[in-house]
Design a protein around this motif. Structure first.
Motif, PDB file in Angstrom:
ATOM      1  N   LEU A   2       0.896  -1.287   0.016  1.00  0.00           N
ATOM      2  CA  LEU A   2      -0.037   0.040  -0.078  1.00  0.00           C
ATOM      3  C   LEU A   2       0.950   1.370   0.035  1.00  0.00           C
ATOM      4  CD1 LEU A   2      -2.858  -0.872   2.425  1.00  0.00           C
ATOM      5  CD2 LEU A   2      -2.934  -1.016   0.333  1.00  0.00           C
ATOM      6  N   THR A   3       0.320   2.299  -0.862  1.00  0.00           N
ATOM      7  CA  THR A   3       1.012   3.585  -0.639  1.00  0.00           C
ATOM      8  C   THR A   3       0.646   4.307   0.577  1.00  0.00           C
ATOM      9  OG1 THR A   3      -0.627   4.732  -1.820  1.00  0.00           O
ATOM     10  CG2 THR A   3       0.653   3.553  -3.208  1.00  0.00           C
ATOM     11  N   SER A   4       1.505   5.279   0.909  1.00  0.00           N
ATOM     12  CA  SER A   4       1.170   6.098   1.952  1.00  0.00           C
ATOM     13  C   SER A   4      -0.342   6.847   1.942  1.00  0.00           C
ATOM     14  CB  SER A   4       2.149   7.295   2.173  1.00  0.00           C
ATOM     15  OG  SER A   4       3.563   6.988   2.518  1.00  0.00           O
ATOM     16  N   GLN A   6      -2.943   5.117   0.447  1.00  0.00           N
ATOM     17  CA  GLN A   6      -3.925   4.001   0.814  1.00  0.00           C
ATOM     18  C   GLN A   6      -3.762   3.720   2.205  1.00  0.00           C
ATOM     19  OE1 GLN A   6      -1.800   1.596  -2.214  1.00  0.00           O
ATOM     20  NE2 GLN A   6      -3.309   1.973  -3.786  1.00  0.00           N
ATOM     21  N   TRP A   7      -2.659   3.763   2.781  1.00  0.00           N
ATOM     22  CA  TRP A   7      -2.552   3.611   4.291  1.00  0.00           C
ATOM     23  C   TRP A   7      -3.439   4.565   5.051  1.00  0.00           C
ATOM     24  CZ3 TRP A   7      -1.845  -0.489   7.139  1.00  0.00           C
ATOM     25  CH2 TRP A   7      -0.880  -1.491   6.689  1.00  0.00           C
ATOM     26  N   TYR A 123      -8.420   5.698  -3.178  1.00  0.00           N
ATOM     27  CA  TYR A 123      -7.454   5.212  -2.277  1.00  0.00           C
ATOM     28  C   TYR A 123      -8.094   3.837  -1.449  1.00  0.00           C
ATOM     29  CZ  TYR A 123      -4.714   9.287  -3.452  1.00  0.00           C
ATOM     30  OH  TYR A 123      -4.062  10.245  -4.243  1.00  0.00           O
TER      31      TYR A 123
END
Length: 135
Positions: A2-4, A6-7, A123
């Motif tokens: 996960l990207t930042s 998405q997190w 996201y």
């Protein structure tokens, strides 16, 4: 991985979901008592019991359901919209009984729902919604 972003979305979704889930979870077992408390709060308001009483029984179920859906990431967009409408109803109710202290929290929740709604399509990757889309 996960990207930042998405997190960030996931953690924010889980946080607001847990808030709603928790509100509903503690009220459902004592639904009748919660309803009586709410009726007492609105006794001197302009809202009739015919509106307050059904709402007092629906609110905990709505909170629990919206919270559960958000925790699962299921029907996330719809849950965020429903959560916003619940908050709008609560803001109206708080205004009717001049419970000004509750409104900032309700506004915060409404803003939180609205902001998440802006990013749900971009996201919301760690969610049951995505399993449904693939089938």
């Amino acid at each position: 991985m996960l990207t930042s972003f998405q997190w960030s979305f996931l953690l924010a979704r889980l946080a607001i979901g847990m808030s709603m889930f928790g509100h509903g979870l503690v009220r459902i077992p004592k639904l009748h008592g919660f309803s009586n408390w709410m009726l007492g709060q609105f006794q001197k308001s302009i809202l009739p019991n015919a509106i307050v009483e059904p709402f007092s029984y629906i609110l905990p179920v709505a909170e629990f359901s919206i919270g559960l859906l958000l925790l699962l990431g299921l029907f996330t967009r719809q849950a965020l919209i429903a959560g916003s409408f619940v908050m709008i109803a609560l803001i109206f109710g708080s205004s009717m009984i001049e419970e000004w202290g509750a409104i900032p929290s309700q506004l915060f929740h409404a803003a939180y729902f609205s902001i998440l709604l802006c990013f749900v399509h971009s996201y919301n990757v760690f969610a049951l919604d995505n399993l449904i889309k693939k089938t």
